[in-house]
Design an enzyme around this catalytic site. Sequence first.
Site, PDB file in Angstrom:
ATOM      1  CE  LYS A 114      -4.106  -2.178   1.670  1.00 42.15           C
ATOM      2  NZ  LYS A 114      -5.103  -2.364   2.743  1.00 42.15           N
ATOM      3  CE  LYS A 197      -9.123 -11.927  -4.649  1.00 42.44           C
ATOM      4  NZ  LYS A 197      -8.043 -11.765  -3.434  1.00 42.44           N
ATOM      5  CE  LYS A 200     -18.192  -4.478  -2.615  1.00 44.44           C
ATOM      6  NZ  LYS A 200     -19.580  -4.286  -3.368  1.00 44.44           N
TER       7      LYS A 200
END
Length: 332
Positions: A114, A197, A200
Site C-alpha cells: 500500500k 480477480k 471491490k
Amino acid sequence: MARPRVLSGIQPTADSFHLGNYLGAVRQYVALQDTHEAFYFIADLHALTVAPKPEELRRRTRVAAAQLFAAGLDPERAAVFVQSQVREHSELAWYLICQTGMGEAGRMTQFKDKAAKYGEGAASVGLFTYPILQAADILIYQTDQVPVGGDQKQHLELSRDLAQRFNSRYGPTFKLPNPYILKEVEKITDLQDPSAKMSKSSSSPQGIIDVLEEPGRLRKKIMRAVTDTGSEVVADEANKPGVTNLLRIHSALSGVSIADLEARFAGQGYGAFKKEVAEVVVDTFAPIRERTEKLLADEAELDRMLAAGADRARAVARETMAQVRDRLGLLP
C-alpha cells in the site's frame, strides 16, 4: 471437552459483501460455529486506516453485522461484535507496539504494497501498525485457531512472534494461535474481465456480484457476463476463462461438480447456462438480502445483538488484560 476457540474479523469498507467475501470467509464462518467456540468481529478500528466518513462507517458497520447474522451466524452460538466496543483491543495493541521492532513492522507485505501504491508519505502510522492491532485482536481471546487465506499468513506469524516474546519476557501469558486454513475456494474472477480477480478495489460495478444486490440486477449482470468464442460450456482456463468462471460460481453455490455441469449443458449453448447460473446466485443471495433488510429495519435490536456479543467478548478480554497489566508491572 472444550471446543477450540476461533476468531476472525471482517472490515466494514463497502455497502455489501461480494461473492468472494461470501465464499472465502462468511460461509465458512457459519460452518465453524458448529465445531468451534467462535468470536467474529466487525473490524471498524482497522477501517479507520482509510479515513472513512463517520456516517458511512456507522452505516457500513451495521450493514456488515446484519449480513453476518443474515448469512447464518447465530448469536447464541457465536459472539458477533464490533471491535471498537471492546476497548481492550486498543489497549493491548499499545502494549504489543512497545514489543515490536520498526524493521519487523516494516516488513509486513500489505504495508509495503500500500505504501508503494499510494506513496510512503501518504501511508498513515495506523496503516504501519495495523498488523500489531491484528495481533492484539487474536491474542486477547487466547485464540486457538485463526481462519487464514494465503495473504494473512505473515500477520499470523507476527502474532505468534509477539506472543512468544511477551511470554519469554514476562512469563506465560498468551496462547500461541495456529492457522485454520480455510477450505480453498476456486478463484472467482471479474464478470467483465475474467483475467482479473473479483474485487471491490479494482473491478467495475458490472464485474462484481454483490450479496445485497437486487435480484433483477444480479440476473442482468450474469446474462451480460463476458463469455468466449464458440458455444460449448466447458472449463478451459486458457481459452474459455469467462465460461470457466461462471462454472466455478455455479459449482461453488450449488455444490454440483463442474464435470456434472459440463455434461448437463452439453450442446445447449451459453444462454441456458447463464440463465441457470443467475438463478443459483439469486436463490443463494435473495434470502440473505431479505433477512439483512429486516435486521437493518430494527437498528435497536441489531445493536442489542451486537452488544450481547461484545459482553461475551469483553468477559474474555478483561481476564486476559488483567493478567497482562500485572505481568507488565502496571498498578491495578
